[in-house]
Design a protein around this motif. Structure first.
Motif, PDB file in Angstrom:
ATOM      1  N   TYR A 173       0.811  -1.212   0.000  1.00 39.47           N
ATOM      2  CA  TYR A 173       0.000   0.000   0.000  1.00 39.47           C
ATOM      3  C   TYR A 173       0.850   1.270   0.000  1.00 39.47           C
ATOM      4  O   TYR A 173       0.533   2.250  -0.670  1.00 39.47           O
ATOM      5  N   GLU A 174       1.922   1.268   0.774  1.00 38.00           N
ATOM      6  CA  GLU A 174       2.718   2.478   0.928  1.00 38.00           C
ATOM      7  C   GLU A 174       3.499   2.816  -0.334  1.00 38.00           C
ATOM      8  O   GLU A 174       3.556   3.965  -0.775  1.00 38.00           O
ATOM      9  N   ARG A 175       4.103   1.812  -0.980  1.00 34.80           N
ATOM     10  CA  ARG A 175       4.979   2.065  -2.119  1.00 34.80           C
ATOM     11  C   ARG A 175       4.314   1.807  -3.464  1.00 34.80           C
ATOM     12  O   ARG A 175       4.891   2.126  -4.505  1.00 34.80           O
ATOM     13  N   ASN A 176       3.136   1.211  -3.461  1.00 36.32           N
ATOM     14  CA  ASN A 176       2.435   0.889  -4.711  1.00 36.32           C
ATOM     15  C   ASN A 176       3.293   0.019  -5.622  1.00 36.32           C
ATOM     16  O   ASN A 176       3.308   0.187  -6.844  1.00 36.32           O
ATOM     17  N   LYS A 177       4.029  -0.892  -5.008  1.00 31.49           N
ATOM     18  CA  LYS A 177       4.893  -1.841  -5.727  1.00 31.49           C
ATOM     19  C   LYS A 177       4.535  -3.256  -5.279  1.00 31.49           C
ATOM     20  O   LYS A 177       4.024  -3.461  -4.167  1.00 31.49           O
ATOM     21  N   PRO A 178       4.825  -4.267  -6.103  1.00 30.71           N
ATOM     22  CA  PRO A 178       4.447  -5.636  -5.726  1.00 30.71           C
ATOM     23  C   PRO A 178       5.143  -6.131  -4.462  1.00 30.71           C
ATOM     24  O   PRO A 178       6.332  -5.886  -4.258  1.00 30.71           O
ATOM     25  N   ARG A 179       4.370  -6.854  -3.631  1.00 31.72           N
ATOM     26  CA  ARG A 179       4.922  -7.591  -2.490  1.00 31.72           C
ATOM     27  C   ARG A 179       4.901  -9.088  -2.774  1.00 31.72           C
ATOM     28  O   ARG A 179       5.721  -9.837  -2.248  1.00 31.72           O
ATOM     29  N   GLN A 180       3.939  -9.510  -3.578  1.00 24.12           N
ATOM     30  CA  GLN A 180       3.830 -10.917  -3.958  1.00 24.12           C
ATOM     31  C   GLN A 180       3.339 -11.003  -5.404  1.00 24.12           C
ATOM     32  O   GLN A 180       2.462 -10.239  -5.816  1.00 24.12           O
ATOM     33  N   MET A 181       3.918 -11.931  -6.162  1.00 22.75           N
ATOM     34  CA  MET A 181       3.495 -12.186  -7.529  1.00 22.75           C
ATOM     35  C   MET A 181       3.156 -13.666  -7.664  1.00 22.75           C
ATOM     36  O   MET A 181       3.884 -14.519  -7.143  1.00 22.75           O
ATOM     37  N   VAL A 182       2.069 -13.945  -8.382  1.00 26.29           N
ATOM     38  CA  VAL A 182       1.665 -15.329  -8.637  1.00 26.29           C
ATOM     39  C   VAL A 182       1.477 -15.495 -10.141  1.00 26.29           C
ATOM     40  O   VAL A 182       0.834 -14.656 -10.790  1.00 26.29           O
ATOM     41  N   PHE A 183       2.043 -16.580 -10.692  1.00 24.23           N
ATOM     42  CA  PHE A 183       2.014 -16.839 -12.123  1.00 24.23           C
ATOM     43  C   PHE A 183       1.172 -18.083 -12.399  1.00 24.23           C
ATOM     44  O   PHE A 183       1.249 -19.065 -11.670  1.00 24.23           O
ATOM     45  N   TYR A 184       0.384 -18.037 -13.497  1.00 18.73           N
ATOM     46  CA  TYR A 184      -0.613 -19.074 -13.753  1.00 18.73           C
ATOM     47  C   TYR A 184      -0.408 -19.747 -15.106  1.00 18.73           C
ATOM     48  O   TYR A 184       0.011 -19.126 -16.081  1.00 18.73           O
ATOM     49  N   ASN A 185      -0.754 -21.047 -15.165  1.00 13.24           N
ATOM     50  CA  ASN A 185      -0.649 -21.816 -16.405  1.00 13.24           C
ATOM     51  C   ASN A 185      -1.947 -21.721 -17.208  1.00 13.24           C
ATOM     52  O   ASN A 185      -2.843 -20.930 -16.888  1.00 13.24           O
ATOM     53  N   ASP A 186      -2.085 -22.547 -18.242  1.00 11.69           N
ATOM     54  CA  ASP A 186      -3.251 -22.477 -19.133  1.00 11.69           C
ATOM     55  C   ASP A 186      -4.569 -22.765 -18.424  1.00 11.69           C
ATOM     56  O   ASP A 186      -5.627 -22.299 -18.853  1.00 11.69           O
ATOM     57  N   THR A 187      -4.521 -23.557 -17.363  1.00 10.21           N
ATOM     58  CA  THR A 187      -5.758 -23.945 -16.669  1.00 10.21           C
ATOM     59  C   THR A 187      -6.068 -23.043 -15.478  1.00 10.21           C
ATOM     60  O   THR A 187      -7.022 -23.298 -14.733  1.00 10.21           O
ATOM     61  N   GLY A 188      -5.244 -21.983 -15.281  1.00 10.71           N
ATOM     62  CA  GLY A 188      -5.465 -21.082 -14.167  1.00 10.71           C
ATOM     63  C   GLY A 188      -4.851 -21.549 -12.866  1.00 10.71           C
ATOM     64  O   GLY A 188      -5.095 -20.968 -11.799  1.00 10.71           O
ATOM     65  N   GLU A 189      -4.011 -22.586 -12.931  1.00 16.12           N
ATOM     66  CA  GLU A 189      -3.341 -23.100 -11.735  1.00 16.12           C
ATOM     67  C   GLU A 189      -1.987 -22.407 -11.575  1.00 16.12           C
ATOM     68  O   GLU A 189      -1.242 -22.236 -12.545  1.00 16.12           O
ATOM     69  N   ALA A 190      -1.666 -22.018 -10.356  1.00 14.82           N
ATOM     70  CA  ALA A 190      -0.395 -21.347 -10.092  1.00 14.82           C
ATOM     71  C   ALA A 190       0.764 -22.326 -10.253  1.00 14.82           C
ATOM     72  O   ALA A 190       0.716 -23.440  -9.716  1.00 14.82           O
ATOM     73  N   PHE A 191       1.796 -21.913 -10.987  1.00 16.49           N
ATOM     74  CA  PHE A 191       3.002 -22.733 -11.100  1.00 16.49           C
ATOM     75  C   PHE A 191       4.208 -22.050 -10.460  1.00 16.49           C
ATOM     76  O   PHE A 191       5.248 -22.680 -10.264  1.00 16.49           O
ATOM     77  N   LEU A 192       4.050 -20.772 -10.103  1.00 17.55           N
ATOM     78  CA  LEU A 192       5.177 -20.027  -9.553  1.00 17.55           C
ATOM     79  C   LEU A 192       4.633 -18.870  -8.716  1.00 17.55           C
ATOM     80  O   LEU A 192       3.630 -18.251  -9.072  1.00 17.55           O
ATOM     81  N   SER A 193       5.297 -18.588  -7.605  1.00 16.87           N
ATOM     82  CA  SER A 193       4.986 -17.372  -6.848  1.00 16.87           C
ATOM     83  C   SER A 193       6.286 -16.778  -6.309  1.00 16.87           C
ATOM     84  O   SER A 193       7.272 -17.504  -6.110  1.00 16.87           O
TER      85      SER A 193
END
Length: 515
Positions: A164-184
């Motif tokens: 909230y303070e810096r308006n920068k990412p704290r966590q990123m989640v990446f998704y495959n073709d089926t919408g399942e997370a493969f990386l965070s």
């Protein structure tokens, strides 16, 4: 032998608008493919439009269709674009159907603020095909809480949760073709660096890495380990440590230098310090010119693994020496708009040119952070009628062929590909004397002009000479084409690379057998 060798060219990223390093790297990869090597280009950045970018580059002839392009995120996520079903393009209609008010963002094409019952809740942008590109979500206090990045088929590929303070990412989640997370990733919002990376597979936490470099190294090992004789070439400095730390005993490691290795104080540039500190880890280290190779050895001593392969020109303007050539009263600059290119010097010199040759014109072709400053300088020097910023071009041969000559004023270079592009298209160069490039290729007064570094007046005088001696300038251009065609053609370039790779693989195989 070639059928047993697989070449991996490492770049951080690929895009349609890129500079000389990417051009040079693609020329290398295309050359390897044409020689019969199985060739890969590996990229490590996240770009939700990679599939379209690569298709366009292949269609435009930038990338040989025999080359396989692998991106780390697409590979780890096992993306399959051959069977993916595009999502419907409904974002505007869906928002309106839910009673939201859309406020077009003036100055940002296809971008909208979304108000729901008076509350600012979302901001989204569409691509040129009207598909969702990204969407930002806001809470009641108007803090951005997350951003969703979508690919060209309408699938969410990355969601970033914001500090909230810096308006920068704290966590990123990446998704495959089926919408399942493969990386965070857990990210420090102060510096943007990941301090924990989680790799998922089949619904389980497979591996944990302490930073992005560990993830990249892991993926590089996975991709290259199944090949008998992998040759791995680091073209981007962000990839140097990955190659150095690669554990494979069979891999041939090649470091390709694309810039001057010294900073403006004469010290080893920070960008190449890691490679120079570990030069012995590379089977081959490649400079762009023999002069640069000599300068490195003068500083560090003779290195058995240090060689030089210059750039090459991949097309030439064919001239009949005795036939007249039509040229506009035009000089061009084709380069990245960056401070190190010193385009401001060229503009200031052109002020003197216009005083003597009022009809003279200068076109600036490129892109970069300095564009706004350059346009401002053109206005302040009252040069808007003579100097134009033209934007990026996918076909630099066209402005070179129209121009009487081109101009360079860089602080430093490795051996700029634009020298070859200019000379091979009949546009001799007026340039400052800098390392490396001009002195290695231009015969002063024969096929171009080299003036003292930072001498704006001397730069102007030679430009004036070219405009006032148009027939001589055209002769210089013909000589430039002849020189590059004879000494820096693709056949010679391919032969040099072929010899370097064959020798390095033989040495590595012999060493591996002895072990």
């Amino acid at each position: 032998m070639k059928e047993k060798i697989t070449i991996f060219c490492l770049l951080n990223s690929l895009d349609l608008q890129r500079g000389g390093l990417t051009k040079a790297s693609l020329m290398q990869a295309n050359t390897f493919a044409s020689l019969g090597y199985k060739t890969f280009i590996l990229t490590f950045n996240f770009n939700q439009r990679y599939n379209t970018i690569i298709e366009q580059m292949v269609t435009m002839g930038k990338i040989d269709s025999r080359i396989q392009i692998l991106n780390m995120y697409q590979s780890l996520g096992e993306f399959d674009y051959s069977s993916i079903v595009p999502q419907p393009m409904m974002e505007i209609e869906k928002s309106k159907a839910n009673g939201a008010i859309l406020d077009p963002h003036i100055g940002q094409p296809h971008s909208y603020r979304v108000y729901e019952n008076g509350m600012y809740t979302k901001y989204f942008r569409l691509d040129e095909n009207k598909r969702l590109f990204f969407m930002d979500h806001f809470n009641e206090q108007r803090y951005r809480v997350k951003r969703e990045d979508y690919d060209e088929y309408g699938y969410a590929r990355k969601v970033s949760y914001m500090d909230y303070e810096r308006n920068k990412p704290r966590q990123m989640v990446f998704y495959n073709d089926t919408g399942e997370a493969f990386l965070s990733k857990w990210v420090n919002p102060q510096n943007g660096l990941a301090f924990r990376v989680n790799l998922f597979k089949d619904g389980k936490l497979k591996r944990i890495f302490s930073n992005d470099n560990e993830l990249k190294g892991y993926w590089l090992e996975q991709v290259t380990s199944s090949y008998e004789n992998p040759v791995i070439i680091s073209d981007a400095r962000i990839c140097d440590s990955l190659v150095i730390n690669l554990k494979s005993e069979q891999a041939v490691k090649i470091w390709r230098l694309h810039s001057n290795h010294l900073d403006m104080k004469g010290e080893i540039a920070s960008t190449v310090a890691t490679a120079f500190d570990n030069l012995q880890e590379f089977d081959v280290a490649l400079a762009l010119t023999n002069q640069q190779k000599k300068d490195i050895e003068d500083r560090f001593g003779t290195k058995d693994n240090l060689k030089a392969i210059p750039h090459a020109a991949d097309q030439f303007t064919e001239y009949n020496w005795f036939a007249p050539v039509k040229k506009e009263n035009l000089a061009v600059v084709v380069t990245r708009f960056a401070a190190i290119k010193r385009i401001d010097h060229i503009i200031l010199a052109f002020k003197h040119v216009v005083d003597r040759v009022p009809a003279a014109r200068l076109e600036l072709w490129g892109y970069g952070d300095e564009e706004k400053n350059l346009k401002s300088l053109i206005r302040s020097e009252n040069l808007t009628a003579n100097v134009k910023v033209m934007g990026f071009t996918q076909n630099p041969a066209e402005p070179y062929q129209r121009s009487l000559f081109s101009v360079m004023a860089s602080k430093t270079e490795g051996f700029p590909l634009s020298i070859f592009e200019s000379m091979s298209n009949g546009s001799p160069i007026v340039t400052y004397d800098f390392k490396y490039g001009p002195g290695d290729l231009i015969d002063n007064g024969e096929d171009g002009w080299i003036v003292p570094n930072e001498d704006i007046q001397a730069l102007a005088e030679k430009m004036i000479w070219m405009f006032e001696n148009k027939k001589e300038a055209i002769k210089m251009g013909k000589k430039a084409v002849k020189k590059v065609k004879e000494n820096f053609n693709l056949d010679l370039y391919a032969k040099q690379w072929d010899e370097v790779i064959e020798e390095a693989v033989k040495k590595k195989m012999a060493h591996y057998i002895q072990q």
